[in-house]
Design a protein around this motif. Sequence first.
Motif, short mmCIF file in Angstrom:
data_model
loop_
_atom_site.label_atom_id
_atom_site.label_comp_id
_atom_site.label_asym_id
_atom_site.label_seq_id
_atom_site.Cartn_x
_atom_site.Cartn_y
_atom_site.Cartn_z
N ASN A 236 22.60 62.45 58.40
CA ASN A 236 22.28 62.85 59.77
C ASN A 236 20.95 62.24 60.21
N GLY A 237 20.85 61.95 61.48
CA GLY A 237 19.62 61.38 62.00
C GLY A 237 18.45 62.34 61.87
N VAL A 238 17.28 61.81 61.68
CA VAL A 238 16.09 62.62 61.51
C VAL A 238 14.96 61.95 62.29
N GLY A 239 14.07 62.73 62.86
CA GLY A 239 12.97 62.17 63.63
C GLY A 239 11.97 61.44 62.74
N ASP A 240 11.10 60.69 63.40
CA ASP A 240 10.05 59.99 62.66
C ASP A 240 9.17 60.99 61.93
N PHE A 241 8.68 60.56 60.78
CA PHE A 241 7.83 61.39 59.92
C PHE A 241 6.38 60.98 60.21
N GLU A 242 5.65 61.88 60.93
CA GLU A 242 4.30 61.53 61.35
C GLU A 242 3.29 62.45 60.65
N VAL A 243 2.16 61.83 60.22
CA VAL A 243 1.05 62.58 59.64
C VAL A 243 -0.24 62.06 60.24
N CYS A 244 -1.31 62.79 60.04
CA CYS A 244 -2.60 62.39 60.59
C CYS A 244 -3.39 61.61 59.53
N ASP A 245 -4.14 60.61 60.01
CA ASP A 245 -4.91 59.73 59.12
C ASP A 245 -6.25 60.38 58.81
N LEU A 246 -6.29 61.01 57.63
CA LEU A 246 -7.48 61.77 57.29
C LEU A 246 -8.65 60.89 56.87
N ASN A 247 -8.36 59.67 56.32
CA ASN A 247 -9.45 58.81 55.83
C ASN A 247 -9.62 57.54 56.66
N GLY A 248 -8.82 57.38 57.69
CA GLY A 248 -9.03 56.28 58.63
C GLY A 248 -8.52 54.94 58.17
N VAL A 327 1.40 56.94 60.60
CA VAL A 327 0.12 57.55 60.29
C VAL A 327 -0.71 57.51 61.57
N ASN A 328 -0.92 58.67 62.20
CA ASN A 328 -1.63 58.75 63.47
C ASN A 328 -3.12 58.99 63.24
#
Length: 978
Positions: A236-248, A327-328
């Motif tokens: 099944n389709g799944v959305g993009d897996f996004e996380v925050c860039d803690l170390n830049g 990675v946002n």
Amino acid sequence: ITVQPATEGQHCYTYRVVDDFGCEYAEQVCVDVLPEIVTDIPNDLFTCDTGMPPYFFDLSQNTAIVLASATNASDLLVTYHNSLADAMNDAAPITTSTNYSGTDGEEIFIRIEYLSSGCHVTDSFFLNVQGQPTINPVADLEVCDDSSNDGMSQFDLESQSLTILGAQPATDFEVTYHLSFADADSDTGALTSPYTNVNNPELIFVRVENIADSNCYNVSALPLFNLIVNNTGIANGVGDFEVCDLNGDGLEIFDLTSQTATILGAQMPADVTISFHESQADADNNVAPIATPNAHTNVGNPQTIYVRVEDNINTICYTTTAFDLIVNSIPPVVVPAPLQLCDDSVADGITVFDLTVKDGALTGGNADYIVTYYETMLDAVNDTSPIPDPSNYNSNANPQTLYVRVTDTVTSCFSTTTLEIEVLANPLPETDPDDIVLCDDVNTGDNVEVFDLTVNEVQILNGQAGNILTYHNSFNDAEQNIGAIATPTNYTNASNPETIFVRVVNPQGCFTVVDFDLLVNPLPEVIAVPDLIECELNTDGLFDFDLESKTNELLNGQSPAIFAVTYHVSQIDADNNANPLVSPYTNVLGNPQTIYVSITNTTTGCSISTVEFNIEVRDQPTATAPANDYVICDYFGDNDGVAEFDLSTQDAEILNGQLPADFTVTYFAGQMDAIDGVNALMNIYENTSNPQVIYARVDNNSGICYELVEVTLRVQPIPVFSLNENYVICLDGDGNVIVNGNSPPVIDTGLSDADFTFEWSYEGTVLPGESLSTLTANQAGNYSVAVADISGLGCIGDASTVVLPSTAPIVEAEVTTDAFADNHIVEVTATGNGEYEFSIDGGPWELGTDNGNGTYSYTFTNVNPPGEHLVTARDRQGCGEDSETVFVFDYPLFFTPNSDGYNDTWNIIDFSGQPSAKIFIYDRYGKLLKQISPSGNGWNGTFNGTPLPSTDYWFTVTYIEPRDGTQKNFRSHFTLKR
């Protein structure tokens, strides 16, 4: 001779023979050329080799085939033969053509000929005995299910056909697929390819049939193969897996397995296998799966991850999906400058902050960022208990540290920082400085003065050094520090009172606003007052003046409890409010003498001394009351007690010897008008009541001294009486007076002979000896009377009347409608000198119409019953009457022949004057019942002595119309009642 006709149809030829003797013979020969026989090629016939001869064929199948193109098939005969010779010779035709026992490879000859001639053509075809088709085994058809995993899918059944036929040519055999042996054997329910199964697995039966012979076929006794739909692993389709860039650095560790539940959906993990790959090819080939999917560090930003889900039993049944690892970046961390505010009205170091003023600095203007504020860092990190309304935050310490969370609304990534807030102290000036009050000395009455606003500056500063004061016209200006008054030491007020707002600013820039009022107290109101003049008989020029008598006049409504009035002999004393005079004061400085006045408001201390007046003593005149009332007769208007008086006739008696050159007499309706000398009456004056008291004022022409006296005006009424507008005297035809109750008339004034005198006149000439209140008028004409009241002034009243002659009328009356009319009309004319009214048959009197030529007329309508009618006219004053008889011709509407003496017979009423008239009576059917005479007794309701029944009967009458003498006919009906 041989002939060859070129076309079909009949062709005729004539041949001629000459013998040796020279004799000639001729004869015609006709040849019929039939149309060419057009045929199609017959088909070879086949039958299935069952292994048990004989084999039967239906040869007649080819009859329709060979004749298919023939246009004249009904003229042709088709027969079948075992040899060409038989066919050519039309010999030995096969008689069992529909069930012929033949052999494999046997040739059959066919003959097609015209029924009417021997013309024919031949052809041939072969009989074939073929072997039964063979069904070769095939593998099951298996497919992977689609995403529904419902066990249903489409199958290409025909993909099995070549394997089933094997070496058998596909051009000779047809393969069909069925769900049962019965359907396959009966060649019913063949499945259409592609076919979607309804069961899983689905059993398929096969039928192989010779295309040339449908009876030559073979059927699989058991299912030849199965249709099988294998379960597919669904990704099944799944959305993009996004996380925050803690170390830049754009890299983070992802747990790919956290997506498993979403990818598998409702599938059981035990039934499928899931793997993660870095390319689509790896996922499709199931190679190089990511070794540690629960701790995968992205190798790009973004990086696409490919997921393969396969069924554990049928591993080739799989699907794939993909999602990106992203990675946002988090918002940049900004530490804003401290937020400082001055304290509010409560000096407690606590105030309300609008924290949102720092939003711009914290977001750097990025519209995707939102800012929330917290009281602890833990709350900021966990996004719990944010400050509900950061635009209205009440601080609780001074200074105080707040915690800020900046969140990217697109990625939900956030950063945290701190914000310091501090409350600065305000200055503490005098909160209620004194008002500044001035009197309205400059341009008195405009309530405008020049103020020095700084006079209270020390009081306002309240001992605090370093503070700066500015003055403003509004609280808003003071708060906003705008519109400061440029020269506060020389400020002209704009309103009265006016509030001035003072902004007190300390070195930290915090401020407090206080206010005071500018008040301009008005000066006492002043008015110019007339001189105080006193009158004195034989004055010596000195008088004790009551100055206080002018006080209320000078105050002009201002309260004496608040305002003090003082009197002075000089302007300087008045200006300085010095040396006030004591009342009464004697004019020792001259006659006249000027008095100066000062008025002071004892509450405000404001005073004014701009008014002055003179005091003077003058000679006093006298006014003598008339000995008697001023009385005149009411010859003016309506004898209503109102008349015109010449007031000047009273002047001499009132002056009583004083010279008119030195004194003036004027008259007034009211005493106050006389005192004030206003609204003087004209000399010719019309009284408003009877009697009326007015006031005469005698003025000294050299001053204001005067004296009043009452004068009574009285109007004597003239005698009041009236006469009739006219009277009537009755005269006969010779002009002699008719004496009756009303003639000759008595003219009566209605007055008493004892109280009045009377003088009567006829046509303007006084009648001697007529001195009573009444007069008998013996002739027509104009009469008048003058009446004098023997008491008082002898006022005279008069009246006049006219005596009109009247005579008895001369009457003319006629019926103006025809006999038997629906509405009988009688018109009457009365001639004479009177006013006439009319009556018919003693009925009510009706006033006639005056025609203006000595005649009156009246019209009577609906005159009934038929017969004689008496018309009368009379004089309304009783001077006589006259009558005339008229006749109305008509018939009774019914009669009652019951011998009671009333209406026992029927006849036209009063028709005896028409002896020649003919009257005929009929029944309703037109039968003549009776002819009667106009002068006879009439009809008694019988026919030949027999009483007739109650009903309507008809009559006709021929008569002479009285109005114009013409002969007329009339027809109508009446009712017999019994």
